[in-house]
Design a protein around this motif. Structure first.
Motif, short mmCIF file in Angstrom:
data_model
loop_
_atom_site.label_atom_id
_atom_site.label_comp_id
_atom_site.label_asym_id
_atom_site.label_seq_id
_atom_site.Cartn_x
_atom_site.Cartn_y
_atom_site.Cartn_z
N LEU A 1 -12.23 5.52 -0.23
CA LEU A 1 -12.24 6.26 1.02
C LEU A 1 -11.46 7.57 0.83
CD1 LEU A 1 -11.44 3.45 3.63
CD2 LEU A 1 -13.65 4.10 2.64
N PHE B 1 -10.44 -1.47 1.22
CA PHE B 1 -9.79 -0.48 0.36
C PHE B 1 -8.32 -0.27 0.69
CE2 PHE B 1 -14.26 0.66 0.99
CZ PHE B 1 -14.72 0.88 -0.29
N PRO C 1 -2.03 7.69 -0.29
CA PRO C 1 -2.62 7.26 0.97
C PRO C 1 -1.64 7.15 2.13
CG PRO C 1 -2.47 5.43 -0.57
CD PRO C 1 -2.15 6.66 -1.34
N GLU D 1 0.81 -1.22 0.00
CA GLU D 1 0.00 0.00 0.00
C GLU D 1 0.85 1.27 0.00
OE1 GLU D 1 -3.03 -0.18 3.03
OE2 GLU D 1 -3.54 -2.24 2.51
N SER E 1 -9.68 -5.80 5.43
CA SER E 1 -9.64 -4.47 4.85
C SER E 1 -10.15 -4.51 3.40
CB SER E 1 -8.22 -3.91 4.88
OG SER E 1 -8.18 -2.59 4.38
N SER F 1 -7.95 6.33 -0.60
CA SER F 1 -7.51 5.00 -0.21
C SER F 1 -6.60 4.38 -1.27
CB SER F 1 -8.71 4.09 0.03
OG SER F 1 -9.62 4.13 -1.06
N ALA G 1 -5.59 1.03 3.68
CA ALA G 1 -5.68 2.10 4.68
C ALA G 1 -5.03 3.40 4.20
CB ALA G 1 -5.04 1.66 5.99
N ILE G 2 -5.70 4.51 4.48
CA ILE G 2 -5.06 5.82 4.44
C ILE G 2 -4.37 5.99 5.78
CG2 ILE G 2 -5.43 8.31 4.28
CD1 ILE G 2 -8.07 7.69 2.80
N ARG H 1 -5.25 7.28 10.72
CA ARG H 1 -5.47 6.08 9.90
C ARG H 1 -6.97 5.96 9.63
NH1 ARG H 1 -2.68 1.13 8.85
NH2 ARG H 1 -4.12 -0.62 8.43
N SER I 1 -2.82 8.00 -4.84
CA SER I 1 -4.26 7.89 -4.83
C SER I 1 -4.68 7.25 -6.15
CB SER I 1 -4.92 9.26 -4.66
OG SER I 1 -4.89 9.67 -3.31
N GLU J 1 -9.80 3.54 7.48
CA GLU J 1 -9.91 2.23 6.84
C GLU J 1 -11.36 1.76 6.95
OE1 GLU J 1 -7.15 -1.84 6.90
OE2 GLU J 1 -7.35 -0.61 8.71
#
Length: 336
Positions: free
Chosen positions: A167, A325, A123, A68, A323, A197, A327-328, A313, A73, A315
């Motif tokens: 997200l 998408f 993200p 990730e 999860s 996300s 996590a941001i 964070r 984005s 999510e």
């Protein structure tokens, strides 16, 4: 299917298809070089991407580990980013805190602003600001990406145009907002770059959690590793996404790749303001909301806005705890 954009040294990155469990990815270069290119010809491209996603799940195409932190984005920049305020509970609370009446029309006519879409954050990119006094805040939201939407589209037409769900961390500078709004010309400096996300997901991938207009799952927001918000995105959403999209397209068409946001996810509690998770509530998706409730109940805010070194964070997990998408996760840093 799940789609992501990996960093490759270019502005728009490289489109990849991601496995359902977010562990593997495979390049979509032979189908579309970028997500925007895919959206520009979605009817022809989407079936090919779906076939590639199925091959990835079966292990029949070359794959690499999906990380990730390698993601931009999904759309690193977009032709349009319009953010609504679908959770009117949030709007009502914020206005009450500053002693402003909320017009009755807010319950029937959505609020929406046009945000900057030329420089979205990745993200895992930091939120880099010059001054904590600006009142740095996160806003946990849901967003949809649409295909071409004609001007004056109906709600049903808008629903059919939704292609992807993501997200959002819609970063806000609360200390700058009042002066900007007082000018009567909307947000600009108070709304810096947002982050989305790692993965954008087609609605069919969401199963029963997606009802065609709302995403019925809690949005998980943590600050410095501690639970801050677990508000359900399908609860207290006054305007669903088809309504927001149709609102945005009332007087002008939306081009493929336009992003429409929900605004801060916000839940009431027994008809009144929410409570922190520690007090049996579902918490909040932004700091401004808890500060608002503190002001209403105690005469002033107690919770500080984000400070340099803080980490946010955002999510969302399915009912099995996986999860959806990615996590941001962003650290707030001071500009060099």
């Amino acid at each position: 299917m799940k789609l992501a954009t990996l960093k490759n040294g270019t502005r728009d990155g490289r489109l990849v298809v991601v496995s359902a469990d977010l562990t593997q990815s495979t390049g979509a270069d032979d189908i579309a070089p970028t997500l925007q290119a895919a959206l520009d010809d979605w009817a022809a491209v989407a079936p090919k991407l779906a076939a590639l996603a199925e091959s990835l799940e079966h292990g029949s195409v070359p794959a690499q580990r999906f990380h990730e932190h390698d993601c931009m984005s999904p759309l690193p920049r977009a032709y349009q980013w319009a953010d609504g305020s679908a959770y009117v509970n949030h709007v009502e609370l914020v206005r009450r805190a500053r002693g402003a009446e909320m017009p009755q029309s807010f319950w029937s006519d959505p609020l929406m602003y046009q945000g900057g879409s030329d420089s979205f954050l990745g993200p895992r990119d930091p939120v880099s600001m010059a001054d904590e006094a600006w009142g740095i805040d996160m806003e946990g939201e849901i967003a949809v990406v649409v295909d071409d939407v004609p001007a004056g589209a109906s709600v049903d037409e808008a629903r059919e145009a939704i292609r992807l769900v993501m997200l959002v961390n819609d970063v806000s500078l609360r200390g700058l907002i009042p002066a900007e709004l007082a000018k009567g010309f909307g947000f600009f400096q108070s709304k810096p770059s947002s982050a989305f996300s790692p993965v954008a997901v087609t609605p069919d991938e969401l199963g029963e959690a997606w009802d065609g207009g709302k995403l019925n799952l809690p949005l998980v927001v943590d600050v410095n590793g501690k639970p801050f918000g677990r508000a359900d995105a399908g609860v207290d959403m006054t305007f669903d996404f088809p309504t927001l999209v149709a609102h945005a397209a009332k007087t002008r068409p939306l081009c493929a790749g336009s992003i429409i946001g929900s605004g801060t996810v916000s839940n009431k509690l027994d008809g009144g303001p929410g409570k922190p998770i520690s007090q049996g509530g579902v918490g909040y998706s932004c700091i401004a909301e808890i500060r608002t409730i503190e002001t209403i109940q105690g005469g002033g805010p107690k919770t500080p806005f984000l400070r340099f070194g803080d980490t946010v964070r955002i999510e969302m997990k399915d009912k099995a705890g996986h999860s959806i998408f990615g996590a941001i996760e962003q650290k707030v840093e001071k500009n060099a």
